[in-house]
Motif scaffolding. Structure first.
Motif, PDB file in Angstrom:
ATOM      1  N   GLN A  34       0.661  -1.401  -0.295  1.00 40.77           N
ATOM      2  CA  GLN A  34       0.331   0.139   0.021  1.00 40.77           C
ATOM      3  C   GLN A  34       1.244   0.751  -0.016  1.00 40.77           C
ATOM      4  O   GLN A  34       1.803   1.358   1.269  1.00 40.77           O
ATOM      5  N   THR A  35       0.677   1.768  -0.827  1.00 46.36           N
ATOM      6  CA  THR A  35       1.753   3.099  -1.041  1.00 46.36           C
ATOM      7  C   THR A  35       0.653   4.001  -0.181  1.00 46.36           C
ATOM      8  O   THR A  35      -0.020   4.200  -0.310  1.00 46.36           O
ATOM      9  N   ILE A  36       1.866   4.792   0.580  1.00 43.95           N
ATOM     10  CA  ILE A  36       1.755   5.832   2.161  1.00 43.95           C
ATOM     11  C   ILE A  36       1.961   7.335   1.220  1.00 43.95           C
ATOM     12  O   ILE A  36       1.194   8.011   2.557  1.00 43.95           O
ATOM     13  N   ARG A  37       3.315   7.272   0.284  1.00 46.04           N
ATOM     14  CA  ARG A  37       3.541   8.378   0.746  1.00 46.04           C
ATOM     15  C   ARG A  37       4.449   8.220  -1.022  1.00 46.04           C
ATOM     16  O   ARG A  37       4.945   7.143  -1.044  1.00 46.04           O
ATOM     17  N   HIS A  38       4.578   9.008  -2.518  1.00 42.84           N
ATOM     18  CA  HIS A  38       4.946   8.754  -3.077  1.00 42.84           C
ATOM     19  C   HIS A  38       5.661  10.127  -3.438  1.00 42.84           C
ATOM     20  O   HIS A  38       5.277  11.045  -3.596  1.00 42.84           O
ATOM     21  N   ARG A  39       7.252  10.374  -3.287  1.00 46.68           N
ATOM     22  CA  ARG A  39       7.327  11.653  -3.611  1.00 46.68           C
ATOM     23  C   ARG A  39       9.007  11.218  -4.450  1.00 46.68           C
ATOM     24  O   ARG A  39      10.236  11.243  -4.311  1.00 46.68           O
ATOM     25  N   PRO A  40       9.030  11.488  -5.451  1.00 48.80           N
ATOM     26  CA  PRO A  40       9.668  11.143  -6.883  1.00 48.80           C
ATOM     27  C   PRO A  40      10.436  11.862  -7.470  1.00 48.80           C
ATOM     28  O   PRO A  40      11.566  11.601  -7.969  1.00 48.80           O
ATOM     29  N   THR A  41       9.958  12.947  -7.135  1.00 46.52           N
ATOM     30  CA  THR A  41      11.355  14.381  -7.544  1.00 46.52           C
ATOM     31  C   THR A  41      12.046  14.865  -6.428  1.00 46.52           C
ATOM     32  O   THR A  41      11.485  15.203  -4.991  1.00 46.52           O
ATOM     33  N   GLY A  42      12.631  16.070  -6.577  1.00 43.06           N
ATOM     34  CA  GLY A  42      13.449  17.167  -5.814  1.00 43.06           C
ATOM     35  C   GLY A  42      14.259  16.217  -4.680  1.00 43.06           C
ATOM     36  O   GLY A  42      15.360  15.121  -5.353  1.00 43.06           O
ATOM     37  N   ASN A  43      15.086  16.609  -3.552  1.00 43.72           N
ATOM     38  CA  ASN A  43      16.265  16.127  -3.324  1.00 43.72           C
ATOM     39  C   ASN A  43      15.747  15.035  -2.274  1.00 43.72           C
ATOM     40  O   ASN A  43      14.732  14.684  -1.711  1.00 43.72           O
ATOM     41  N   ASN A  44      17.026  13.433  -2.515  1.00 40.75           N
ATOM     42  CA  ASN A  44      16.733  12.387  -2.233  1.00 40.75           C
ATOM     43  C   ASN A  44      15.191  11.670  -2.185  1.00 40.75           C
ATOM     44  O   ASN A  44      14.485  11.156  -1.670  1.00 40.75           O
ATOM     45  N   PRO A  45      14.873  11.470  -3.586  1.00 45.01           N
ATOM     46  CA  PRO A  45      13.361  11.374  -3.607  1.00 45.01           C
ATOM     47  C   PRO A  45      12.796   9.556  -3.319  1.00 45.01           C
ATOM     48  O   PRO A  45      13.306   9.096  -3.613  1.00 45.01           O
ATOM     49  N   PHE A  46      11.989   9.452  -2.822  1.00 41.33           N
ATOM     50  CA  PHE A  46      12.061   8.596  -1.782  1.00 41.33           C
ATOM     51  C   PHE A  46      10.599   8.119  -2.198  1.00 41.33           C
ATOM     52  O   PHE A  46       9.595   8.735  -2.801  1.00 41.33           O
ATOM     53  N   THR A  47       9.812   6.378  -1.792  1.00 45.40           N
ATOM     54  CA  THR A  47       8.582   5.985  -2.068  1.00 45.40           C
ATOM     55  C   THR A  47       8.555   5.025  -1.042  1.00 45.40           C
ATOM     56  O   THR A  47       9.323   4.585  -0.710  1.00 45.40           O
ATOM     57  N   LEU A  48       7.465   5.722  -0.091  1.00 46.58           N
ATOM     58  CA  LEU A  48       7.190   3.474   0.707  1.00 46.58           C
ATOM     59  C   LEU A  48       5.855   3.678   0.665  1.00 46.58           C
ATOM     60  O   LEU A  48       5.017   3.829   0.478  1.00 46.58           O
ATOM     61  N   GLN A  49       6.009   1.986   0.457  1.00 46.40           N
ATOM     62  CA  GLN A  49       4.724   0.931  -0.030  1.00 46.40           C
ATOM     63  C   GLN A  49       4.663  -0.161   1.380  1.00 46.40           C
ATOM     64  O   GLN A  49       5.915  -0.362   2.141  1.00 46.40           O
ATOM     65  N   ILE A  50       3.709  -0.208   2.402  1.00 47.92           N
ATOM     66  CA  ILE A  50       3.699  -0.758   3.765  1.00 47.92           C
ATOM     67  C   ILE A  50       2.845  -2.218   3.114  1.00 47.92           C
ATOM     68  O   ILE A  50       2.235  -2.430   1.985  1.00 47.92           O
ATOM     69  N   GLY A  51       3.243  -2.798   4.240  1.00 48.61           N
ATOM     70  CA  GLY A  51       2.239  -3.836   3.767  1.00 48.61           C
ATOM     71  C   GLY A  51       3.250  -5.188   4.433  1.00 48.61           C
ATOM     72  O   GLY A  51       3.402  -5.266   3.270  1.00 48.61           O
TER      73      GLY A  51
END
Length: 391
Positions: free
Chosen positions: A108-125
């Motif tokens: 389950q994606t709860i945060r998706h920050r694909p641009t900017g400094n140190n981009p990240f994405t977070l899927q839980i479960g």
């Protein structure tokens, strides 16, 4: 291409998807051993989330208090719900854990920050918890390597869509209308164009949020068939303003999520609108305008890539007849000629297509297949996506 990995005994893969609408768990039981087709859907299963779980998920789309504790308690709680759903699917099909080669877990994606400094994405479960509870190997965290290679980690399903259309000659589009809408463009043979895929903007997200704001006690958590939207009038000034949003105008590669298109975004749009005009909008007018915005942001993206072809719709938005009607109206003009159908036309269940894609990504991991598309995500290299978690 990497070396083929050893796999446990079994017959099938399970793909698991929990989308940005946070409405429930989609499971697809898939067979990749059929030489006649790339992927055969054996069975599917859907487990709806309770209102409490839906709220826990959606509350994490934006920064808030104590969010690390809340996110990682939910990480384990969702793994337990995923395991329960998988147990139910196995029971439904009279199978055991030994019949499953691996689970492809999107999470389950709860945060998706694909641009900017140190981009990240977070899927839980939690993948490790899921593997331990089910006794089945899990392949998950599919987005991270693509992001490590400078990509956006999304969308990941276009490469699976490509497998479904290997025999097609003309241009094809797959349009998935979930909480966020995304498209896959599969060019006509000989067109000398790349497969592309990106998030076009909101799918059901804004429509659901605005409906719930005004129908808090409704049994339905969405505007069924767009019935409420059809009572309103589209405001062209507001629609034009929405279509001028920076994300809508940005060129691919691009991806977005509920942390961008939400009620705060809409509130800012309405504030800007009031500064331009004295026109009064009732809630139904805003819903009608949001529906037109969803349809036209999708159609505009399609029309920049081709003037004709087949468009296959999937995802929850397919069941909103008013939205589908609006999309057809905005796509078919005198200059454009698109044949618009659902995935059922290909004898595929559009509601579980994304879950099937994550079953394929687990299969691709085991076979050592390239499973990202740099032309889609912007990654610097092709690679095999995913990490393995053993029971």
């Amino acid at each position: 291409m990497t070396n083929k990995k050893s796999t446990a005994q079994g017959k099938y893969y399970i793909g698991l998807m929990s989308g940005t609408s946070a409405d429930g768990i989609d499971l697809a039981l898939v067979d990749f051993n059929d030489p006649k087709q790339q992927a055969r859907l054996v069975a599917s299963f859907y487990q709806k989330y309770s209102n409490v779980i839906n709220e826990k998920i959606s509350s994490l789309y934006q920064p808030g208090s104590n969010e690390v504790d809340r996110a990682f308690h939910l990480d384990v709680e969702l793994a337990h719900l995923f395991a329960q759903a998988i147990t139910a699917l196995l029971k439904q099909e009279n199978l055991s854990s030994s019949d499953i080669i691996a689970i492809g877990n999107h999470g389950q994606t709860i945060r998706h920050r694909p641009t900017g400094n140190n981009p990240f994405t977070l899927q839980i479960g939690c993948c490790q918890t899921l593997a331990t509870l089910t006794g089945i190997r899990v392949v998950g965290q599919f987005r991270r390597k693509d992001m490590a290679l400078g990509g956006q980690g999304a969308p990941l399903v276009p490469i699976f869509h490509q497998q479904l259309f290997t025999e097609s000659i003309e241009a094809n589009f797959v349009v998935n209308i979930g909480g966020i809408a995304n498209i896959t463009f599969l060019p006509a043979q000989g067109a000398n164009k790349s497969v592309l895929g990106f998030d076009t903007g909101p799918g059901n997200a804004l429509l659901d949020d605005w409906f719930l704001k005004h129908h808090a006690s409704s049994d339905d958590k969405f505007d069924k068939n767009g019935a409420w939207a059809t009572k309103g009038q589209v405001n062209q000034i507001l629609l034009t303003q929405m279509l001028a949003d920076d994300y809508i105008k940005a060129v691919a590669p691009k991806s977005t999520g509920r942390e961008y298109f939400n009620l705060d975004w809409l509130a800012q749009q309405l504030t800007d609108f009031k500064e331009k005009t004295t026109a009064h909008l009732c809630p139904e007018d805003i819903q009608a305008t949001l529906l037109a915005f969803t349809a036209q942001s999708i159609s505009a993206a399609i029309m920049t890539l081709a003037t004709q072809g087949k468009v296959y719709l999937c995802g929850g938005g397919v069941h909103n007849s008013a939205l589908v009607h609006a999309l057809k109206g905005s796509l078919n003009t005198t200059e454009y000629d698109f044949d618009i159908q659902t995935m059922q036309a290909l004898h595929l269940d559009g509601d579980v297509l994304e879950a099937m894609a994550f079953a394929w990504l687990a299969y691709a991991f085991d076979q050592g297949l390239v499973s990202n598309m740099p032309a889609v995500t912007g990654a610097s290299a092709s690679c095999t996506l995913g990490s393995e978690f053993l029971p």
